[in-house]
Motif scaffolding. Structure first.
Motif, PDB file in Angstrom:
ATOM      1  N   THR A  44     -12.718   9.702   8.778  1.00 33.22           N
ATOM      2  CA  THR A  44     -13.914  10.551   8.819  1.00 33.22           C
ATOM      3  C   THR A  44     -15.103   9.758   8.283  1.00 33.22           C
ATOM      4  OG1 THR A  44     -12.578  12.540   8.551  1.00 33.22           O
ATOM      5  CG2 THR A  44     -14.929  12.726   8.034  1.00 33.22           C
ATOM      6  N   GLU A  71      -3.978  10.287  22.135  1.00 29.60           N
ATOM      7  CA  GLU A  71      -5.117  11.193  22.256  1.00 29.60           C
ATOM      8  C   GLU A  71      -4.557  12.602  22.411  1.00 29.60           C
ATOM      9  OE1 GLU A  71      -9.366  11.826  24.507  1.00 29.60           O
ATOM     10  OE2 GLU A  71      -8.075  10.172  25.144  1.00 29.60           O
ATOM     11  N   ASN A  73      -5.329  17.171  21.728  1.00 32.85           N
ATOM     12  CA  ASN A  73      -6.353  18.210  21.702  1.00 32.85           C
ATOM     13  C   ASN A  73      -6.603  18.637  20.255  1.00 32.85           C
ATOM     14  OD1 ASN A  73      -4.466  20.273  20.944  1.00 32.85           O
ATOM     15  ND2 ASN A  73      -3.880  20.521  23.087  1.00 32.85           N
ATOM     16  N   LYS A  74      -7.563  19.523  20.057  1.00 35.78           N
ATOM     17  CA  LYS A  74      -7.951  19.921  18.702  1.00 35.78           C
ATOM     18  C   LYS A  74      -6.792  20.550  17.920  1.00 35.78           C
ATOM     19  CE  LYS A  74     -11.394  22.493  16.094  1.00 35.78           C
ATOM     20  NZ  LYS A  74     -12.572  23.370  16.132  1.00 35.78           N
ATOM     21  N   PHE A  77      -4.386  17.931  16.888  1.00 38.80           N
ATOM     22  CA  PHE A  77      -5.022  17.134  15.834  1.00 38.80           C
ATOM     23  C   PHE A  77      -4.891  17.839  14.489  1.00 38.80           C
ATOM     24  CE2 PHE A  77      -8.753  16.087  13.244  1.00 38.80           C
ATOM     25  CZ  PHE A  77      -8.705  14.703  13.241  1.00 38.80           C
ATOM     26  N   GLU A  78      -5.263  19.115  14.476  1.00 36.00           N
ATOM     27  CA  GLU A  78      -5.227  19.865  13.214  1.00 36.00           C
ATOM     28  C   GLU A  78      -3.806  20.028  12.692  1.00 36.00           C
ATOM     29  OE1 GLU A  78      -7.401  23.377  14.343  1.00 36.00           O
ATOM     30  OE2 GLU A  78      -9.341  22.393  13.967  1.00 36.00           O
ATOM     31  N   PRO A 102     -15.941  16.218  22.149  1.00 34.91           N
ATOM     32  CA  PRO A 102     -15.062  15.808  21.046  1.00 34.91           C
ATOM     33  C   PRO A 102     -13.818  15.091  21.561  1.00 34.91           C
ATOM     34  CG  PRO A 102     -14.879  18.161  21.422  1.00 34.91           C
ATOM     35  CD  PRO A 102     -15.958  17.656  22.344  1.00 34.91           C
ATOM     36  N   LYS A 103     -13.366  14.091  20.815  1.00 33.98           N
ATOM     37  CA  LYS A 103     -12.139  13.348  21.118  1.00 33.98           C
ATOM     38  C   LYS A 103     -11.300  13.328  19.844  1.00 33.98           C
ATOM     39  CE  LYS A 103     -14.005  12.176  25.050  1.00 33.98           C
ATOM     40  NZ  LYS A 103     -13.810  13.050  26.157  1.00 33.98           N
ATOM     41  N   TYR A 104      -9.997  13.434  20.019  1.00 34.95           N
ATOM     42  CA  TYR A 104      -9.066  13.507  18.888  1.00 34.95           C
ATOM     43  C   TYR A 104      -7.940  12.504  19.091  1.00 34.95           C
ATOM     44  CZ  TYR A 104     -11.397  18.046  18.588  1.00 34.95           C
ATOM     45  OH  TYR A 104     -12.327  19.044  18.525  1.00 34.95           O
ATOM     46  N   LYS A 118      -5.627   9.739  11.426  1.00 36.67           N
ATOM     47  CA  LYS A 118      -6.131  10.508  12.546  1.00 36.67           C
ATOM     48  C   LYS A 118      -7.646  10.381  12.589  1.00 36.67           C
ATOM     49  CE  LYS A 118      -6.128  15.079  10.288  1.00 36.67           C
ATOM     50  NZ  LYS A 118      -5.538  16.406  10.424  1.00 36.67           N
ATOM     51  N   THR A 120     -11.265  11.873  14.629  1.00 37.60           N
ATOM     52  CA  THR A 120     -11.999  12.712  15.562  1.00 37.60           C
ATOM     53  C   THR A 120     -13.429  12.182  15.654  1.00 37.60           C
ATOM     54  OG1 THR A 120     -12.682  14.956  16.162  1.00 37.60           O
ATOM     55  CG2 THR A 120     -12.614  14.441  13.808  1.00 37.60           C
ATOM     56  N   THR A 122     -17.244  12.567  18.252  1.00 32.08           N
ATOM     57  CA  THR A 122     -17.949  13.270  19.315  1.00 32.08           C
ATOM     58  C   THR A 122     -18.690  12.221  20.134  1.00 32.08           C
ATOM     59  OG1 THR A 122     -18.194  15.244  17.969  1.00 32.08           O
ATOM     60  CG2 THR A 122     -19.671  15.033  19.860  1.00 32.08           C
TER      61      THR A 122
END
Length: 124
Positions: A44, A71, A73-74, A77-78, A102-104, A118, A120, A122
């Motif tokens: 981050t 890669e 999806n959200k 990812f979460e 957005p890309k994860y 991980k 994420t 944009t």
């Protein structure tokens, strides 16, 4: 007449420059910089302040066999759980950014995502 022609040429030149701006100015981003794609890196913080654009490329560098890149999806990812993506495993994985939004990305090796491996971003 000559002035109108010159103006048309100038407008065409501006249009060509605008259309090729993404191509000429694409950036390769080494994810994690010198730390690479690894556990214990704050991705981050790494992504903060960077402007990712269509045409740029993410480069994930890591020792072969130690990690992978998926890669997701959200929700995946979460939850740190990849259910559909195919892992990249070369140790020098290049992911072109072909669309905005957005890309994860996560590491699919057991426990690595939970340890913070991980990312994420944009894409504009």
């Amino acid at each position: 007449m000559a002035m109108a022609f010159s103006l048309r040429v100038l407008l065409v030149a501006i249009a060509v420059v605008a259309m090729t701006a993404n191509i000429c100015c694409a950036t390769d981003y080494n994810v994690g910089d010198s730390a690479g794609w690894n556990t214990g890196v704050d991705y981050t913080a790494w992504a903060k302040g960077k402007t990712f654009k269509v045409g740029d490329t993410l480069v994930f560098k890591y020792p072969v066999g130690a990690h992978n890149v998926i890669e997701v999806n959200k929700g995946e990812f979460e939850g740190c759980k990849a259910t559909q993506g195919v892992p990249l495993t070369s140790g020098n994985d290049r992911v072109p950014l072909r669309s905005s939004g957005p890309k994860y990305f996560i590491c699919g090796v057991a426990g690595h995502c939970d340890l913070g491996q991980k990312l994420t971003i944009t894409v504009s």
